[in-house]
Write an enzyme that holds these catalytic residues in place. Sequence first.
Site, PDB file in Angstrom:
ATOM      1  CG  HIS A  62      -2.167   0.489   0.918  1.00  0.00           C
ATOM      2  ND1 HIS A  62      -3.131   0.759   1.673  1.00  0.00           N
ATOM      3  CD2 HIS A  62      -2.395   2.567   0.664  1.00  0.00           C
ATOM      4  CE1 HIS A  62      -4.098   1.428   1.385  1.00  0.00           C
ATOM      5  NE2 HIS A  62      -3.590   2.823   0.556  1.00  0.00           N
ATOM      6  CG  HIS A  64      -0.530   6.581  -1.815  1.00  0.00           C
ATOM      7  ND1 HIS A  64      -2.499   6.627  -2.370  1.00  0.00           N
ATOM      8  CD2 HIS A  64      -1.125   6.075  -0.843  1.00  0.00           C
ATOM      9  CE1 HIS A  64      -2.834   5.995  -2.168  1.00  0.00           C
ATOM     10  NE2 HIS A  64      -2.605   5.850  -0.301  1.00  0.00           N
ATOM     11  CG  LEU A  65       4.635   4.999  -5.886  1.00  0.00           C
ATOM     12  CD1 LEU A  65       5.315   3.800  -6.818  1.00  0.00           C
ATOM     13  CD2 LEU A  65       6.309   5.227  -4.883  1.00  0.00           C
ATOM     14  NE  ARG A  66       0.922  11.386  -2.922  1.00  0.00           N
ATOM     15  CZ  ARG A  66      -0.130  11.458  -1.730  1.00  0.00           C
ATOM     16  NH1 ARG A  66      -0.824  10.785  -2.755  1.00  0.00           N
ATOM     17  NH2 ARG A  66      -0.181  11.349  -0.683  1.00  0.00           N
ATOM     18  CG  ASN A  96      -4.584   8.560  -4.578  1.00  0.00           C
ATOM     19  OD1 ASN A  96      -3.685   7.963  -4.556  1.00  0.00           O
ATOM     20  ND2 ASN A  96      -4.645   8.857  -3.163  1.00  0.00           N
ATOM     21  CG  ASP A 153      -6.254   3.362  -0.718  1.00  0.00           C
ATOM     22  OD1 ASP A 153      -7.098   3.155   0.162  1.00  0.00           O
ATOM     23  OD2 ASP A 153      -5.426   4.405  -1.121  1.00  0.00           O
ATOM     24  CG  HIS A 233      -6.274   2.068   4.738  1.00  0.00           C
ATOM     25  ND1 HIS A 233      -7.018   1.864   5.059  1.00  0.00           N
ATOM     26  CD2 HIS A 233      -5.965   2.823   4.740  1.00  0.00           C
ATOM     27  CE1 HIS A 233      -7.831   2.796   4.078  1.00  0.00           C
ATOM     28  NE2 HIS A 233      -6.727   2.957   4.105  1.00  0.00           N
ATOM     29  CG  ASN A 279      -9.111   9.270   6.149  1.00  0.00           C
ATOM     30  OD1 ASN A 279      -9.291   8.903   7.074  1.00  0.00           O
ATOM     31  ND2 ASN A 279      -9.968   8.770   4.641  1.00  0.00           N
ATOM     32  CG  ASP A 306      -1.905   4.379   2.877  1.00  0.00           C
ATOM     33  OD1 ASP A 306      -1.787   5.040   2.047  1.00  0.00           O
ATOM     34  OD2 ASP A 306      -2.982   5.081   3.785  1.00  0.00           O
TER      35      ASP A 306
END
Length: 432
Positions: A62, A64-66, A96, A153, A233, A279, A306
Amino acid sequence: MMEKIWIRGARILDPSQGLDETGDLLLADGKIVRCGGCLEESGAVQIDAQGLTASPGLVDMHVHLRDPGQTEKEDILSGCRAAAAGGVTSVLAMPNTIPAIDNIETIEYIVNKSKKAAARVYIAAAITQGLQSETLNDLAALHQAGAIALSDDGRPVVNTRFLAQAMQQAPKLGMRVVAHCEDLFLAGKGLIHEGAVSQALGVPGIPAAAEDCGTAREIALAAAYGVPIHICHVSTATSVALIRDAKRRGVMVTAETAPHYFSLTDQMALSRDADYRMNPPLRTEADRLAIVEGLKDGTLDAIATDHAPHTPEDKANFLTAPNGVVGMETSLAAGITALVEPGHLSLSQLVERMSLNPAKILGIPAGTLQEGASADITLFDPKQRWTVDVDALHGKSRNAVFKGKTLTGKVKYTICRGEIVYMDEGSPAIPK
């Protein structure tokens, strides 16, 4: 031709084989050639691993590599450098991004850019277009393009029918739905956990019920349709109880939590530092203890970070900052510090939850040191204490939840695809 690597005298810890012994490892052509025993090998790069533990490379399911869209916060290459510094050799990238991972072109972009990365990047594609819960994506096409998992997600799938359809399609495609569980109507505009701390600060809170209602919905769908679901999460005591009960009933549910949920509580928000906002939010001490118990008894199968990078400017204002913290470089140490040292888990159990179990859930070839497996290995000193310096992190962002904290357990070398992709500054030189 890849160089051979001879790891000498490590404590070899591999839950997939029930292995915990001192010995050598030989790597060649990106594979594990020998695991265990004492070797004599000429012409190999040697790593003196006395005092170090060799485990399968960690699998962070989990992150987030943006990338694409917010590469000022992180990109695929910088995110994977951070992963390597934390002993992580495989990551699951969440959808996302901007644009969202809801089309073939974005998947192809990530696949191509990841070829040069210091970790293996697996892709979770969006269930609905733009994560808006209005139109179901062509899930088969996204899988064919390279995605291995499905999620919205960053948001829950608000339309339950679309979530049910994705959960039924996913097993046929060899994919796994990984669910962000949240009732957005209950969550409202909350910033931190709803309770004594939010009241003291005078800010809106996110009730535990927002997560718990989402968890209950996903479990109900898995039970009704007889299909798997993975819960992301987990942060509340009630969600742990719901998952435990579902497993006892034979529901095909797996779940992850993150280091901040078993290490910290909402008391951190009293500092009004937005780096402690994420979150789901940090919860109460009772919730933290329930998370620890869930990891101990196997209710919670996996530990993921996360990892959610943001710029200092993003995080400057406690009330307006976006949610999220970075964590790949500290996850192993946080686990050793909060779970192994107090005796909640053995070191082998921690590795199982951070490597073998996530690999099994995602169905990827990772999480093992078996001969013939890919040479993805983490070498770490389980006793070294170090203080987290955000300026020394390897990713682009500095919003580290464990900043300034002294942790136990330091990654010394990370090997991915049979190549050394990270070496700690304090590690000894490697002779030929």
